[in-house]
Design a protein around this motif. Sequence first.
Motif, mmCIF file in Angstrom:
data_model
loop_
_atom_site.group_PDB
_atom_site.id
_atom_site.type_symbol
_atom_site.label_atom_id
_atom_site.label_comp_id
_atom_site.label_asym_id
_atom_site.label_seq_id
_atom_site.Cartn_x
_atom_site.Cartn_y
_atom_site.Cartn_z
ATOM 1 N N ALA A 1 0.804 -1.217 0.000
ATOM 2 C CA ALA A 1 0.000 0.000 0.000
ATOM 3 C C ALA A 1 0.842 1.274 0.000
ATOM 4 O O ALA A 1 0.319 2.365 -0.118
ATOM 5 C CB ALA A 1 -0.941 0.005 1.196
ATOM 6 N N MET B 1 0.141 3.934 -2.603
ATOM 7 C CA MET B 1 -1.085 4.729 -2.527
ATOM 8 C C MET B 1 -0.795 6.014 -1.767
ATOM 9 O O MET B 1 0.116 6.075 -0.949
ATOM 10 C CB MET B 1 -2.182 3.964 -1.797
ATOM 11 C CG MET B 1 -2.741 2.812 -2.539
ATOM 12 S SD MET B 1 -4.093 2.119 -1.570
ATOM 13 C CE MET B 1 -4.802 1.033 -2.761
ATOM 14 N N ILE C 1 -3.299 8.060 3.932
ATOM 15 C CA ILE C 1 -4.639 8.354 4.437
ATOM 16 C C ILE C 1 -4.531 9.629 5.258
ATOM 17 O O ILE C 1 -3.765 9.711 6.205
ATOM 18 C CB ILE C 1 -5.167 7.191 5.285
ATOM 19 C CG1 ILE C 1 -5.299 5.943 4.415
ATOM 20 C CG2 ILE C 1 -6.493 7.551 5.933
ATOM 21 C CD1 ILE C 1 -5.598 4.688 5.186
ATOM 22 N N HIS D 1 -9.921 11.888 6.563
ATOM 23 C CA HIS D 1 -10.625 10.711 6.069
ATOM 24 C C HIS D 1 -11.179 9.850 7.198
ATOM 25 O O HIS D 1 -12.116 9.081 6.993
ATOM 26 C CB HIS D 1 -9.715 9.855 5.186
ATOM 27 C CG HIS D 1 -9.282 10.555 3.949
ATOM 28 N ND1 HIS D 1 -7.980 10.530 3.512
ATOM 29 C CD2 HIS D 1 -9.950 11.321 3.065
ATOM 30 C CE1 HIS D 1 -7.883 11.242 2.397
ATOM 31 N NE2 HIS D 1 -9.069 11.729 2.114
ATOM 32 N N VAL E 1 -11.609 4.079 5.452
ATOM 33 C CA VAL E 1 -10.911 3.964 4.179
ATOM 34 C C VAL E 1 -10.802 2.477 3.900
ATOM 35 O O VAL E 1 -10.317 1.718 4.741
ATOM 36 C CB VAL E 1 -9.500 4.601 4.242
ATOM 37 C CG1 VAL E 1 -8.785 4.437 2.921
ATOM 38 C CG2 VAL E 1 -9.586 6.067 4.644
ATOM 39 N N ASP F 1 -9.347 -0.400 1.339
ATOM 40 C CA ASP F 1 -8.499 -0.801 0.213
ATOM 41 C C ASP F 1 -8.999 -2.154 -0.266
ATOM 42 O O ASP F 1 -9.147 -3.089 0.531
ATOM 43 C CB ASP F 1 -7.036 -0.891 0.647
ATOM 44 C CG ASP F 1 -6.440 0.476 0.926
ATOM 45 O OD1 ASP F 1 -6.824 1.437 0.241
ATOM 46 O OD2 ASP F 1 -5.584 0.584 1.821
ATOM 47 N N THR G 1 -8.735 -5.398 -3.013
ATOM 48 C CA THR G 1 -7.916 -6.153 -3.961
ATOM 49 C C THR G 1 -8.780 -7.271 -4.515
ATOM 50 O O THR G 1 -9.452 -7.975 -3.767
ATOM 51 C CB THR G 1 -6.676 -6.754 -3.271
ATOM 52 O OG1 THR G 1 -5.912 -5.705 -2.691
ATOM 53 C CG2 THR G 1 -5.816 -7.516 -4.271
ATOM 54 N N ARG H 1 -6.206 -3.313 -7.673
ATOM 55 C CA ARG H 1 -6.477 -2.654 -6.402
ATOM 56 C C ARG H 1 -7.228 -1.352 -6.605
ATOM 57 O O ARG H 1 -7.091 -0.697 -7.629
ATOM 58 C CB ARG H 1 -5.169 -2.369 -5.675
ATOM 59 C CG ARG H 1 -4.497 -3.627 -5.202
ATOM 60 C CD ARG H 1 -3.087 -3.369 -4.701
ATOM 61 N NE ARG H 1 -2.501 -4.565 -4.152
ATOM 62 C CZ ARG H 1 -2.155 -5.636 -4.844
ATOM 63 N NH1 ARG H 1 -2.340 -5.660 -6.134
ATOM 64 N NH2 ARG H 1 -1.641 -6.693 -4.272
ATOM 65 N N ARG I 1 -9.161 1.998 -3.929
ATOM 66 C CA ARG I 1 -9.428 2.534 -2.594
ATOM 67 C C ARG I 1 -10.727 3.318 -2.660
ATOM 68 O O ARG I 1 -10.989 4.023 -3.617
ATOM 69 C CB ARG I 1 -8.283 3.438 -2.153
ATOM 70 C CG ARG I 1 -8.545 4.112 -0.803
ATOM 71 C CD ARG I 1 -7.366 4.918 -0.353
ATOM 72 N NE ARG I 1 -6.379 4.019 0.228
ATOM 73 C CZ ARG I 1 -5.183 4.404 0.645
ATOM 74 N NH1 ARG I 1 -4.806 5.658 0.522
ATOM 75 N NH2 ARG I 1 -4.348 3.537 1.165
ATOM 76 N N TYR J 1 -13.425 5.684 0.021
ATOM 77 C CA TYR J 1 -13.652 6.322 1.312
ATOM 78 C C TYR J 1 -15.146 6.262 1.583
ATOM 79 O O TYR J 1 -15.944 6.517 0.681
ATOM 80 C CB TYR J 1 -13.183 7.778 1.284
ATOM 81 C CG TYR J 1 -11.727 7.900 0.901
ATOM 82 C CD1 TYR J 1 -10.734 7.835 1.862
ATOM 83 C CD2 TYR J 1 -11.356 8.058 -0.427
ATOM 84 C CE1 TYR J 1 -9.388 7.932 1.513
ATOM 85 C CE2 TYR J 1 -10.019 8.157 -0.786
ATOM 86 C CZ TYR J 1 -9.033 8.092 0.199
ATOM 87 O OH TYR J 1 -7.711 8.176 -0.162
#
Length: 102
Positions: free
Chosen positions: A29, A32, A35, A39, A47, A49, A51, A87, A89, A91
């Motif tokens: 991660a 990315m 965070i 958030h 949050v 993530d 996959t 992948r 992400r 929120y």
Amino acid sequence: MPAAGIRFPSLVRVEPGPSANRLGSFAVAAVMKPIDEQHIAKPGLVVVDITGGDEDTVRAVMAALEERWATSGVGPVRRDPGEPGVRARIYADVLRPGGDGL
């Protein structure tokens, strides 16, 4: 939109212990964006993530989350070289009903 009839009865599974996706001091991660405190600044903000094996699956999960909770929406999906799957992400505010967007 998820395919008709697809249900996600349990989307979260937490297993204690060290992360299996670490290589030395770097996590998968790490590529990315970090965070940001905003958030997760209040109860209900998360949050997630995701996959999955293919883009359609990951997009279906994001769309299902969007229907249930207020989310940042279906976002970009990416492939990381040398890592299996794709992948993304998202929120979410799990205290507000879906469809609003954040």
